[in-house]
Design a protein around this motif. Structure first.
Motif, PDB file in Angstrom:
ATOM      1  N   ARG A  70       0.860  -1.186   0.000  1.00  0.00           N
ATOM      2  CA  ARG A  70       0.000   0.000   0.000  1.00  0.00           C
ATOM      3  C   ARG A  70       0.893   1.232   0.000  1.00  0.00           C
ATOM      4  NH1 ARG A  70      -5.025   1.926   0.802  1.00  0.00           N
ATOM      5  NH2 ARG A  70      -5.840  -0.198   0.889  1.00  0.00           N
ATOM      6  N   PHE A  71       0.666   2.124  -0.951  1.00  0.00           N
ATOM      7  CA  PHE A  71       1.452   3.345  -1.090  1.00  0.00           C
ATOM      8  C   PHE A  71       0.752   4.521  -0.411  1.00  0.00           C
ATOM      9  CE2 PHE A  71       2.871   0.834  -4.740  1.00  0.00           C
ATOM     10  CZ  PHE A  71       4.243   1.013  -4.685  1.00  0.00           C
ATOM     11  N   GLY A  72       1.538   5.550  -0.106  1.00  0.00           N
ATOM     12  CA  GLY A  72       0.989   6.792   0.406  1.00  0.00           C
ATOM     13  C   GLY A  72       1.946   7.934   0.129  1.00  0.00           C
ATOM     14  N   GLU A  73       1.429   9.142   0.158  1.00  0.00           N
ATOM     15  CA  GLU A  73       2.273  10.324  -0.027  1.00  0.00           C
ATOM     16  C   GLU A  73       2.864  10.708   1.326  1.00  0.00           C
ATOM     17  OE1 GLU A  73       1.905  14.988  -1.443  1.00  0.00           O
ATOM     18  OE2 GLU A  73       0.468  13.530  -2.232  1.00  0.00           O
ATOM     19  N   LYS A  74       4.142  10.391   1.510  1.00  0.00           N
ATOM     20  CA  LYS A  74       4.873  10.581   2.763  1.00  0.00           C
ATOM     21  C   LYS A  74       4.254   9.750   3.885  1.00  0.00           C
ATOM     22  CE  LYS A  74       7.480  14.213   5.117  1.00  0.00           C
ATOM     23  NZ  LYS A  74       7.648  15.670   5.346  1.00  0.00           N
ATOM     24  N   LYS A  75       3.762   8.571   3.536  1.00  0.00           N
ATOM     25  CA  LYS A  75       3.283   7.600   4.516  1.00  0.00           C
ATOM     26  C   LYS A  75       3.281   6.228   3.863  1.00  0.00           C
ATOM     27  CE  LYS A  75      -1.666   8.085   3.547  1.00  0.00           C
ATOM     28  NZ  LYS A  75      -3.006   8.347   4.129  1.00  0.00           N
ATOM     29  N   ASP A  76       3.094   5.187   4.672  1.00  0.00           N
ATOM     30  CA  ASP A  76       3.092   3.814   4.169  1.00  0.00           C
ATOM     31  C   ASP A  76       4.367   3.540   3.365  1.00  0.00           C
ATOM     32  OD1 ASP A  76       0.700   3.240   5.455  1.00  0.00           O
ATOM     33  OD2 ASP A  76      -0.500   3.979   3.790  1.00  0.00           O
ATOM     34  N   LEU A  77       4.234   3.056   2.144  1.00  0.00           N
ATOM     35  CA  LEU A  77       5.378   2.885   1.251  1.00  0.00           C
ATOM     36  C   LEU A  77       5.397   4.081   0.317  1.00  0.00           C
ATOM     37  CD1 LEU A  77       7.698   1.027   0.234  1.00  0.00           C
ATOM     38  CD2 LEU A  77       6.033  -0.017  -1.317  1.00  0.00           C
ATOM     39  N   THR A  78       6.493   4.826   0.291  1.00  0.00           N
ATOM     40  CA  THR A  78       6.512   6.093  -0.440  1.00  0.00           C
ATOM     41  C   THR A  78       7.867   6.304  -1.098  1.00  0.00           C
ATOM     42  OG1 THR A  78       5.922   8.441  -0.224  1.00  0.00           O
ATOM     43  CG2 THR A  78       7.319   7.504   1.515  1.00  0.00           C
ATOM     44  N   ILE A  79       7.933   7.257  -2.009  1.00  0.00           N
ATOM     45  CA  ILE A  79       9.186   7.584  -2.697  1.00  0.00           C
ATOM     46  C   ILE A  79       9.442   9.080  -2.560  1.00  0.00           C
ATOM     47  CG2 ILE A  79      10.482   7.539  -4.865  1.00  0.00           C
ATOM     48  CD1 ILE A  79       8.725   5.239  -5.790  1.00  0.00           C
ATOM     49  N   GLY A  80      10.558   9.416  -1.930  1.00  0.00           N
ATOM     50  CA  GLY A  80      10.948  10.821  -1.839  1.00  0.00           C
ATOM     51  C   GLY A  80      11.710  11.232  -3.088  1.00  0.00           C
ATOM     52  N   THR A  81      11.513  12.468  -3.528  1.00  0.00           N
ATOM     53  CA  THR A  81      12.202  12.975  -4.710  1.00  0.00           C
ATOM     54  C   THR A  81      12.389  14.480  -4.593  1.00  0.00           C
ATOM     55  OG1 THR A  81      12.146  13.114  -7.148  1.00  0.00           O
ATOM     56  CG2 THR A  81      10.046  13.300  -6.001  1.00  0.00           C
ATOM     57  N   SER A  82      13.398  14.998  -5.276  1.00  0.00           N
ATOM     58  CA  SER A  82      13.618  16.445  -5.255  1.00  0.00           C
ATOM     59  C   SER A  82      12.652  17.147  -6.203  1.00  0.00           C
ATOM     60  CB  SER A  82      15.064  16.771  -5.633  1.00  0.00           C
ATOM     61  OG  SER A  82      15.407  16.142  -6.851  1.00  0.00           O
ATOM     62  N   ASN A  83      12.626  16.748  -7.443  1.00  0.00           N
ATOM     63  CA  ASN A  83      11.683  17.367  -8.398  1.00  0.00           C
ATOM     64  C   ASN A  83      11.314  16.407  -9.520  1.00  0.00           C
ATOM     65  OD1 ASN A  83      14.179  17.396  -9.609  1.00  0.00           O
ATOM     66  ND2 ASN A  83      14.022  19.487 -10.403  1.00  0.00           N
ATOM     67  N   GLY A  84      11.233  15.112  -9.200  1.00  0.00           N
ATOM     68  CA  GLY A  84      10.760  14.142 -10.179  1.00  0.00           C
ATOM     69  C   GLY A  84      11.764  13.856 -11.279  1.00  0.00           C
ATOM     70  N   LEU A  85      11.236  13.491 -12.432  1.00  0.00           N
ATOM     71  CA  LEU A  85      12.066  13.139 -13.581  1.00  0.00           C
ATOM     72  C   LEU A  85      12.537  14.394 -14.301  1.00  0.00           C
ATOM     73  CD1 LEU A  85      12.772  10.397 -15.249  1.00  0.00           C
ATOM     74  CD2 LEU A  85      11.180  11.392 -16.905  1.00  0.00           C
ATOM     75  N   ASN A  86      13.812  14.400 -14.684  1.00  0.00           N
ATOM     76  CA  ASN A  86      14.375  15.543 -15.390  1.00  0.00           C
ATOM     77  C   ASN A  86      14.998  15.092 -16.707  1.00  0.00           C
ATOM     78  OD1 ASN A  86      14.457  17.931 -13.243  1.00  0.00           O
ATOM     79  ND2 ASN A  86      14.937  16.021 -12.199  1.00  0.00           N
ATOM     80  N   ILE A  87      14.671  15.798 -17.784  1.00  0.00           N
ATOM     81  CA  ILE A  87      15.279  15.546 -19.087  1.00  0.00           C
ATOM     82  C   ILE A  87      15.974  16.828 -19.532  1.00  0.00           C
ATOM     83  CG2 ILE A  87      14.930  14.840 -21.479  1.00  0.00           C
ATOM     84  CD1 ILE A  87      12.386  13.430 -20.622  1.00  0.00           C
ATOM     85  N   ASP A  88      17.290  16.780 -19.626  1.00  0.00           N
ATOM     86  CA  ASP A  88      18.077  17.944 -20.034  1.00  0.00           C
ATOM     87  C   ASP A  88      18.637  17.729 -21.432  1.00  0.00           C
ATOM     88  OD1 ASP A  88      17.837  19.378 -17.564  1.00  0.00           O
ATOM     89  OD2 ASP A  88      19.235  17.932 -16.682  1.00  0.00           O
ATOM     90  N   ASP A  89      18.328  18.659 -22.324  1.00  0.00           N
ATOM     91  CA  ASP A  89      18.870  18.610 -23.678  1.00  0.00           C
ATOM     92  C   ASP A  89      20.280  19.191 -23.648  1.00  0.00           C
ATOM     93  OD1 ASP A  89      19.478  18.765 -26.364  1.00  0.00           O
ATOM     94  OD2 ASP A  89      17.511  19.533 -26.953  1.00  0.00           O
ATOM     95  N   MET A  90      21.272  18.329 -23.847  1.00  0.00           N
ATOM     96  CA  MET A  90      22.666  18.753 -23.833  1.00  0.00           C
ATOM     97  C   MET A  90      23.133  19.218 -25.212  1.00  0.00           C
ATOM     98  SD  MET A  90      22.889  18.059 -20.667  1.00  0.00           S
ATOM     99  CE  MET A  90      24.604  18.428 -20.317  1.00  0.00           C
ATOM    100  N   TYR A  91      22.214  19.141 -26.184  1.00  0.00           N
ATOM    101  CA  TYR A  91      22.484  19.529 -27.573  1.00  0.00           C
ATOM    102  C   TYR A  91      23.631  18.697 -28.140  1.00  0.00           C
ATOM    103  CZ  TYR A  91      19.321  23.234 -26.267  1.00  0.00           C
ATOM    104  OH  TYR A  91      18.221  23.917 -25.815  1.00  0.00           O
ATOM    105  N   LEU A  92      24.470  19.289 -28.949  1.00  0.00           N
ATOM    106  CA  LEU A  92      25.505  18.524 -29.635  1.00  0.00           C
ATOM    107  C   LEU A  92      26.748  18.401 -28.756  1.00  0.00           C
ATOM    108  CD1 LEU A  92      26.079  17.102 -32.331  1.00  0.00           C
ATOM    109  CD2 LEU A  92      27.098  19.232 -33.146  1.00  0.00           C
ATOM    110  N   VAL A  93      27.082  17.149 -28.415  1.00  0.00           N
ATOM    111  CA  VAL A  93      28.285  16.860 -27.634  1.00  0.00           C
ATOM    112  C   VAL A  93      29.152  15.928 -28.485  1.00  0.00           C
ATOM    113  CG1 VAL A  93      29.229  15.907 -25.507  1.00  0.00           C
ATOM    114  CG2 VAL A  93      27.002  17.077 -25.469  1.00  0.00           C
TER     115      VAL A  93
END
Length: 307
Positions: free
Chosen positions: A253-276
């Protein structure tokens, strides 16, 4: 909050998460909460007793709360997607190619996230988190039967008895989770056998992606799926008694900051690094950690054998 709610709301990120969800079905149920910094110590479920009797002129027995805390140490789960600039020189649609490769990557990313959710171990890889298998308290693990429980197909008396015993243990597993399990996870062999032998106890509903999901006692039954290497995320290789092909069913059973939960800073991030160098690069990262804030929010049934 769901991963899509704690992450950036741009089209690229939401499209990535949608495709990730196809193979990381745990994200349909997992709840995230935001933290500031690298770590957090959220309070676990209170330890105070929930009521007692007393006589007139007596006081209640001591019911002091002993605060306990979970620990969230953010780990970085991610990778990069590289597309050769040669596609551009050869009159290719570089934007379209990058989008296609990102979607393909999202599917594999989802498989590996699901695998880490269940099987991550800091003792094996200090850079990872401890997954569900490592977090379940010993008192929340039950054996289906001493020496393993074969679950047989067919109409024989032996098969009927194995079905009854299996369903009884499954119902017990559900009740071991505070408030009842929110979802059940098992591997494909158990999922197939359960939905076959207990068809009269199962109903099917479509989820948000249009996929038919079986429900047992009102609880969705999900298969663990496969990791990016093609291996079962919930394997059938446990040694129980004379069996070397036993497996485990998980309830949670999941919960937001209770039960079984996942802490995160700001979720998933996709950064375009352009041409490397010679490649256009997208960098995909998720800063997160899995945390159990109620020991009775998870449970496991071990020793199931499909024969």
């Amino acid at each position: 909050m769901k991963l899509s709610q704690v992450s950036s709301q741009d089209v690229k990120t939401l499209t990535f998460i949608k495709n990730m969800n196809k193979y990381s079905t745990i994200l349909e149920y997992a709840e995230f909460y935001k933290i500031v910094g690298n770590s957090d110590m959220p309070r676990k479920k209170a330890t105070a007793l929930g009521g007692q009797f007393r006589a007139i002129n007596d006081n209640y027995n001591t019911n002091m709360v002993s605060p306990q805390f979970g620990v969230v140490n953010l780990k970085i789960f991610g990778d990069k997607v590289e597309v050769d600039k040669a596609h551009e020189r050869r009159a290719g649609d570089i934007k379209g190619e990058r989008a296609r490769q990102l979607i393909n990557f999202a599917e594999e990313f989802g498989k590996n996230f699901q695998n880490e959710f269940f099987n991550g171990k800091t003792s094996v890889n200090s850079k990872s988190w401890n997954g569900l298998v490592s977090l379940i308290p010993s008192q929340q693990v039950i054996m289906a039967a001493e020496g393993g429980m074969p679950v047989k197909a067919g109409n024989s008396d032996e098969a009927a008895q194995s079905k009854q015993l299996f369903l009884e243990k499954l119902r017990k597993l559900i009740t071991m989770v505070d408030g009842g399990a929110q979802v059940l996870y098992m591997n494909e062999d158990v999922w197939t056998r359960l939905t076959t032998i207990a068809a009269e106890y199962i109903n099917w509903q479509k989820n948000d992606f249009g996929t038919l999901i079986p429900y047992f006692s009102g609880i969705p039954i999900r298969s663990g799926g496969y990791n990016a290497a093609g291996g079962l995320i919930i394997p059938s290789n446990e040694l129980i008694g004379d069996y070397s092909n036993a497996t485990t069913i998980y309830a949670m059973r999941f919960g937001e900051k209770k039960d079984l939960t996942i802490g995160t800073s700001n979720g998933l991030n996709i950064d375009d690094m352009y041409l490397v160098g010679n490649h256009y690069v997208d960098n995909v990262e998720l800063d997160a950690d899995l945390c159990l804030l109620n020991n009775r929010a998870v449970a496991a049934l071990k020793g199931i054998v499909i024969i």
